[in-house]
Scaffold this motif. Structure first.
Motif: not given
Length: 123
Positions: A21-37
């Motif tokens: 799991s990767c928990a994010a802070s910030g109000r605009t999470f839904s506008t980010y492309v997320m990746g795993w490395f």
């Protein structure tokens, strides 16, 4: 600004499963492309998977994870997941979550990174 915190790593036998799991802070999470490395000892960091802001588009590396790993996200929970099945010893690495504000679901261009979580697969 986005802060990312990974969890869910650990020690598992070959053939087993883990969900990161990767928990994010910030109000605009839904506008980010997320990746795993991931980065194995003595090797360069490599791309594993990415997901679009809506979750409708995913992209996987050609390094043998396709069909075994699944990336997903829950924008309401501001969390992205990596379900890893049929784990192999060569999957042993530190796994990192990353984010970029973009529409391109690719392996490059990420500028927010988590601290990583260790995954160890025993044979």
């Amino acid at each position: 600004q986005v802060q990312l915190v990974e969890s869910g790593g650990g020690l598992v036998q070959a053939g087993g499963s883990l969900r990161l799991s990767c928990a994010a802070s910030g109000r605009t999470f839904s506008t980010y492309v997320m990746g795993w490395f991931r980065q194995a000892p003595g090797k360069e960091r490599e791309f594993v998977a990415a997901i679009s802001w809506s979750g409708g588009v995913t992209y996987y590396a050609d390094s043998g994870v396709r069909g075994r790993f699944t990336i997903s996200r829950d924008n309401a929970e501001k969390t992205v997941y990596l379900q890893m099945n049929s784990l192999k010893p060569e999957d042993t690495a530190v796994y990192y979550c990353a984010a970029k504000r973009s529409t391109a679901v690719t392996m490059t261009g990420y500028y927010y990174w988590g601290q990583g979580t260790q995954v160890t697969v025993s044979s």
